[in-house]
Design an enzyme around this catalytic site. Structure first.
Site, PDB file in Angstrom:
ATOM      1  N   TYR A 200      40.261  47.230  38.855  1.00 19.36           N
ATOM      2  CA  TYR A 200      40.477  45.773  38.857  1.00 19.36           C
ATOM      3  C   TYR A 200      41.932  45.404  39.105  1.00 19.36           C
ATOM      4  O   TYR A 200      42.276  44.244  39.093  1.00 19.36           O
ATOM      5  CB  TYR A 200      39.990  45.148  37.540  1.00 19.36           C
ATOM      6  CG  TYR A 200      40.576  45.764  36.285  1.00 19.36           C
ATOM      7  CD1 TYR A 200      41.863  45.444  35.869  1.00 19.36           C
ATOM      8  CD2 TYR A 200      39.843  46.675  35.532  1.00 19.36           C
ATOM      9  CE1 TYR A 200      42.402  46.021  34.731  1.00 19.36           C
ATOM     10  CE2 TYR A 200      40.377  47.255  34.388  1.00 19.36           C
ATOM     11  CZ  TYR A 200      41.660  46.923  33.993  1.00 19.36           C
ATOM     12  OH  TYR A 200      42.190  47.495  32.873  1.00 19.36           O
ATOM     13  N   LYS A 201      42.797  46.404  39.280  1.00 13.99           N
ATOM     14  CA  LYS A 201      44.220  46.121  39.528  1.00 13.99           C
ATOM     15  C   LYS A 201      44.405  45.976  41.042  1.00 13.99           C
ATOM     16  O   LYS A 201      43.849  45.066  41.639  1.00 13.99           O
ATOM     17  CB  LYS A 201      45.079  47.194  38.878  1.00 13.99           C
ATOM     18  CG  LYS A 201      44.974  47.096  37.348  1.00 13.99           C
ATOM     19  CD  LYS A 201      45.720  48.149  36.580  1.00 13.99           C
ATOM     20  CE  LYS A 201      45.619  47.836  35.081  1.00 13.99           C
ATOM     21  NZ  LYS A 201      46.073  48.928  34.241  1.00 13.99           N
TER      22      LYS A 201
ATOM     23  N   ARG B 118      57.378  41.625  34.562  1.00 11.34           N
ATOM     24  CA  ARG B 118      56.872  42.559  35.557  1.00 11.34           C
ATOM     25  C   ARG B 118      56.374  41.803  36.779  1.00 11.34           C
ATOM     26  O   ARG B 118      55.561  40.881  36.652  1.00 11.34           O
ATOM     27  CB  ARG B 118      55.744  43.376  34.917  1.00 11.34           C
ATOM     28  CG  ARG B 118      55.493  44.700  35.582  1.00 11.34           C
ATOM     29  CD  ARG B 118      54.495  45.508  34.779  1.00 11.34           C
ATOM     30  NE  ARG B 118      53.224  44.813  34.642  1.00 11.34           N
ATOM     31  CZ  ARG B 118      52.088  45.400  34.276  1.00 11.34           C
ATOM     32  NH1 ARG B 118      52.080  46.682  33.996  1.00 11.34           N
ATOM     33  NH2 ARG B 118      50.978  44.726  34.163  1.00 11.34           N
TER      34      ARG B 118
HETATM   35  C1  LIG Z   1      45.634  49.061  32.924  1.00 10.02           C
HETATM   36  C2  LIG Z   1      45.735  50.450  32.424  1.00 10.02           C
HETATM   37  C3  LIG Z   1      44.732  50.990  31.615  1.00 10.02           C
HETATM   38  C4  LIG Z   1      43.604  50.099  31.155  1.00 10.02           C
HETATM   39  O1  LIG Z   1      42.467  50.746  30.733  1.00 10.02           O
HETATM   40  P1  LIG Z   1      41.143  49.894  30.492  1.00 10.02           P
HETATM   41  O2  LIG Z   1      40.203  50.833  29.884  1.00 10.02           O
HETATM   42  O3  LIG Z   1      40.715  49.370  31.830  1.00 10.02           O
HETATM   43  O4  LIG Z   1      41.497  48.742  29.607  1.00 10.02           O
HETATM   44  C5  LIG Z   1      44.836  52.334  31.248  1.00 10.02           C
HETATM   45  N1  LIG Z   1      45.886  53.099  31.653  1.00 10.02           N
HETATM   46  C6  LIG Z   1      46.887  52.589  32.434  1.00 10.02           C
HETATM   47  C7  LIG Z   1      48.017  53.442  32.872  1.00 10.02           C
HETATM   48  C8  LIG Z   1      46.841  51.245  32.821  1.00 10.02           C
HETATM   49  O5  LIG Z   1      47.820  50.735  33.562  1.00 10.02           O
END
Ligand SMILES: *Cc1c(COP(=O)(O)O)cnc(C)c1O
Length: 435
Positions: free
Chosen positions: A256-257, A407
């Protein structure tokens, strides 16, 4: 830094249409010229553009929706779900974890087919793979009792490692890092050895944007007999990843990023083919959807061969509908072109901030060197928490990372150079207003 900023040797060449920012201090006209010459300049219009959003600097946290997602979701509800009903499981849904996984692998991970699945959340997949790799290592050599990780990795990564260590009687070996940079091969070389089971690191650091030397670190870990689990949350879709070429063992990351799958989109997990179907390498959440012949409802768990065994329960298909569209867009643009634009965006942001009067007190907490710089940069100032709140009210949307970081995640496909200029002008105004 004008030479670096321009990113243009002057030649026509592959990138094409690059404008050199004039003089030391970039102007809005420079940003406009960069947009006009941008080979990916048409892509921002292929995303939903919300009224009132002046600058979106959080594409690394939640990507904008690709235009057409609403129609795709409606079509999915009416046809795949509403009309085909349960028949859709047989007509395709059942295989979406591997199918969409292969797409993520091809577009964003440099992974040949059959090694990637889409399922669960990043946190859950981190647990499944970390425990599987750790148990495998200890089965081969009981002396391998350590998990290596760094103090500035994302909270879930650290907490999951704490949990696995407690559950399996293992120890955590911490690497202390500079929060404006990240883990180096030298630091890894110092701590890996005969006691190391697994090394868990982020490919791109969530705070600084530091790009780890993933190939060299993997090689060093392997030389010490360790396996590496890479977190690709901030690298997939922003920097080229060559999981197969770099000899990666396993990786887990968000969809989702930069990959634009939408809020809560299921995550991806990569497991190298050489680690499939080993009796000692089992992920711990044994559910029916990762079992051979699930509808036999048989006694006893037997993993389905290949990467499917990483799946536990019913695939989250609704969450993959937007992801399929955004991955197609990324594939069309190509990760190399995306990376080129990404560096130009962060170069522009850097040049703008560097031009601010020293009295502003803002520093950049990210690597300057291109090879080590990911898709986002972090500015630092003690007033940024208050500034961030004001910015959100005026439609300028970065995110604040404690204690003092603002950020700027500049998703290359959806972000214009003028957006960077306008957003940073607002940051400066709000800082000055507070003084
Ligand atoms: C965004 C992020 C997560 C998020 O994990 P979710 O299970 O989707 O909440 C985990 N690790 C890193 C390095 C992130 O940047």
């Amino acid at each position: 830094m004008s030479g670096e900023r321009s990113g243009n040797g002057g030649g026509g060449g592959g990138g094409g249409g690059v404008v050199t920012v004039s003089g030391a201090a970039p102007t809005r006209a420079d940003a406009l010229a960069l947009d006009a010459a941008d080979p990916l300049g048409g892509y921002p219009d292929r995303f939903e553009r919300a009224e009132g959003v002046v600058a979106y600097f959080d594409g690394n946290s939640l990507g904008r929706p690709v235009a057409g997602v609403a129609e795709a979701m409606a079509g999915f509800v009416r046809h795949d779900w509403g009309t085909r009903l349960i028949r859709s499981w047989d007509e395709g849904w059942m295989r979406w974890p591997e199918e969409v996984g292969d797409l993520v692998g091809r577009v964003a991970l440099g992974a040949a087919p059959g090694q990637t699945v889409v399922a669960d959340s990043t946190t859950v997949l981190l647990y499944k793979l970390l425990r599987a790799l750790a148990d495998h290592q200890r089965a081969l050599d009981p002396a391998r009792t350590e998990i290596v990780l760094d103090r500035d990795n994302f909270p879930s990564d650290r907490y999951v490692a704490e949990g696995v260590a407690a559950e399996r009687g293992m120890a955590l070996r911490w690497i202390e890092v500079d929060t404006a940079a990240g883990v180096t091969p030298e630091q890894v070389a110092e701590v890996v050895g005969p006691a190391t089971a697994v090394v868990l690191l982020s490919h791109v650091a969530y705070r600084s944007g530091w790009v780890a030397d993933a190939e060299e670190i993997t090689r060093l870990a392997h030389d010490a007999g360790a396996l590496v689990l890479w977190d690709t949350c901030h690298s997939a879709g922003s920097v080229p990843v060559r999981a197969d070429d770099w000899g990666w063992d396993a990786a887990v990351g968000c969809d989702y990023k930069y990959l634009g799958g939408g809020p809560g989109a299921p995550a991806h997990a990569y497991l190298a083919a050489r680690l499939h179907d080993l009796p000692t390498l089992r992920q711990p959440v044994q559910g029916w959807m990762g079992r051979r012949d699930p509808f036999a409802m048989a006694q006893g768990y037997e993993p389905e061969p290949g990467v499917r065994s990483l799946v536990s329960g019913t695939p989250p298909v609704v969450g993959m509908v937007p992801l399929r569209l955004s991955l197609q867009l990324l594939e069309e643009a190509g990760i190399e072109a995306v990376r080129t634009k990404s560096l130009r965006l962060t170069d522009l942001a850097w040049a703008i901030v560097e031009d601010w009067p020293a009295g502003t007190g803002v520093t950049v907490g990210s690597p300057r060197e291109h090879a080590r710089r990911g898709g986002h940069i972090t500015l630092r100032h003690p007033d940024f928490q208050a500034v961030n709140q004001r910015l959100w009210e005026r439609g300028v949307i970065p995110d604040f990372r404690a204690p003092d970081g603002l950020r700027l995640g500049l998703a290359p496909l959806s972000t214009r150079f003028t957006e960077v200029w306008d957003g940073l002008a607002a940051v400066r105004e709000e800082l000055e207003r507070l003084r």
